[in-house]
Design a protein around this motif. Structure first.
Motif, short mmCIF file in Angstrom:
data_model
loop_
_atom_site.label_atom_id
_atom_site.label_comp_id
_atom_site.label_asym_id
_atom_site.label_seq_id
_atom_site.Cartn_x
_atom_site.Cartn_y
_atom_site.Cartn_z
N GLN A 1 59.50 -94.42 69.16
CA GLN A 1 59.52 -93.84 68.09
C GLN A 1 57.77 -93.53 67.39
N TRP A 2 57.32 -92.40 68.04
CA TRP A 2 55.65 -92.97 67.38
C TRP A 2 55.56 -91.92 66.69
N ASN A 3 54.64 -91.98 65.33
CA ASN A 3 54.60 -92.21 63.82
C ASN A 3 52.80 -91.89 63.57
N ILE A 4 52.27 -90.72 62.75
CA ILE A 4 50.78 -91.53 63.20
C ILE A 4 49.67 -92.01 63.40
N THR B 1 51.40 -95.64 63.74
CA THR B 1 51.61 -96.23 64.92
C THR B 1 50.54 -96.24 66.18
N VAL B 2 50.57 -94.55 66.74
CA VAL B 2 49.63 -94.58 67.42
C VAL B 2 48.35 -94.74 67.05
N LYS B 3 47.66 -94.25 66.02
CA LYS B 3 46.36 -95.22 64.86
C LYS B 3 46.49 -96.57 65.27
N GLN B 4 47.15 -96.94 65.33
CA GLN B 4 47.47 -98.30 65.27
C GLN B 4 47.19 -99.27 66.97
N TYR B 5 47.95 -97.92 68.20
CA TYR B 5 47.75 -98.33 69.77
C TYR B 5 46.60 -98.11 70.59
N LEU B 6 45.13 -96.53 69.02
CA LEU B 6 44.48 -96.74 69.87
C LEU B 6 43.25 -97.91 69.34
N ILE B 7 43.29 -98.44 68.27
CA ILE B 7 42.46 -99.36 67.47
C ILE B 7 42.84 -100.61 68.75
N VAL C 1 40.62 -87.05 64.43
CA VAL C 1 41.95 -86.64 65.16
C VAL C 1 42.18 -85.89 66.67
N GLN C 2 41.03 -85.76 67.54
CA GLN C 2 41.30 -85.19 68.33
C GLN C 2 41.36 -86.62 69.65
N ARG C 3 41.15 -87.58 69.54
CA ARG C 3 41.56 -88.62 70.39
C ARG C 3 43.48 -88.93 69.78
N LEU C 4 43.13 -89.07 68.13
CA LEU C 4 44.85 -89.16 68.07
C LEU C 4 45.49 -87.61 68.72
N ALA C 5 45.50 -86.53 68.80
CA ALA C 5 45.43 -85.91 69.28
C ALA C 5 46.59 -85.73 70.31
N VAL C 6 45.46 -85.79 71.75
CA VAL C 6 45.53 -86.33 72.45
C VAL C 6 46.52 -87.13 72.95
N MET C 7 46.45 -88.31 72.55
CA MET C 7 47.41 -89.40 72.42
C MET C 7 48.57 -89.25 72.36
N THR C 8 48.55 -89.27 71.20
CA THR C 8 49.94 -88.15 70.50
C THR C 8 50.69 -87.38 71.53
#
Lengths: 143, 143
Positions: free
Chosen positions: A4-7, A9-15, A23-30
């Motif tokens: 289960q992903w939320n904003i 955990t995705v942010k952490q993943y990118l970091i 915002v755009q990168r989070l949106a694409v990754m999510t």
DNA sequence: TTTCAAAATTGTAATCATTACAAATTTGAT
DNA sequence: ATCAAATTTGTAATGATTACAATTTTGAAA
């Protein structure tokens, strides 16, 4: 779905992958984590522009290129026309239906063994892909 | 090189694959058997137009599509930009250098096992490809 | 908070591999 | 020799991707 992903955990993943989480990168990754359809740039763009009306197609291209470079996603060249993208980077194969174009994951257990990239001498290997082409059940039934 | 091809053996090969051996088709097939460089349409066209001045790029496209359909050659989608072609259809993997773009064959013995397409349930499989991406020795030395 | 340079995003125009299509040519059976 | 089908060819269109310059955003330092 196992994860289960939320904003956050995705942010952490990118970091973790050394990608600044705009915002755009989070949106694409999510999007790629939530849509396991191996979408094209066009599909990602069309869906995301509803949530982020200012987003441009160039940003989708730039972002996907960056995410793939940092190994946060996979770029899939199974389709002769367009590159497709996959948010899941664990080892698995892909199948494309030559009739409807659908791309699906193929679990590793259905193959004898995933090729060991470490065994190819004389090259510095970055990635290995296994692609299957054929016809899916849905298309087989119709013909 | 293990095998030696002449116009008659190539003609026979095409006939076996249910392809009528026109001058152009023979030229393309022979080119792919003699050049194991996984060439693009552009490269094939540029080389063949010296021998067959009237040949057109559309014919190269048509011919490659037909040869691949009849499984006389392989179409390789390892390169994100262009399709590449391989005159050898026996099971082997491919490697592309992300620096110089060169595509080379990778013998199967360097992998644990080639994936068994028969083991993927629910699909009618036509082909399986294994692609490696990385950097070749020549490019590694230069950097 | 203001400033300002670097990074990121955006829109438009260009590139280029591939395909569509119709005309011209070749092939092969009768 | 005839003629329809198959093949080849050239040109124009398509469409994914990239180049590029302008705009906007970010974030650290003053």
């Amino acid at each position: 779905m196992a994860e289960q992903w939320n904003i956050n955990t995705v942010k952490q993943y990118l970091i973790e992958k050394d990608i600044k989480p705009s915002v755009q990168r989070l949106a694409v990754m999510t999007y790629l984590l939530e849509h396991r359809t191996h979408p094209t740039v066009e599909e990602i763009f069309n869906d995301l522009k509803d949530k982020i009306p200012t987003i441009s197609k160039t940003t989708i291209y730039n972002t996907l290129k960056l995410l793939a470079l940092k190994k946060a996603i996979l770029s899939i060249t199974i389709d002769e026309k367009m590159v497709r993208y996959d948010g899941y980077v664990d080892r698995h194969a892909h199948f494309i239906c030559l009739s409807c174009g659908k791309v699906v994951d193929v679990p590793l257990k259905e193959m004898i063994e995933f090729p060991k990239t470490e065994n190819v001498e004389g090259f510095a290997l970055e990635e290995t892909h296994v692609y299957h082409r054929g016809y899916c059940m849905d298309c087989l039934k119709e013909n």
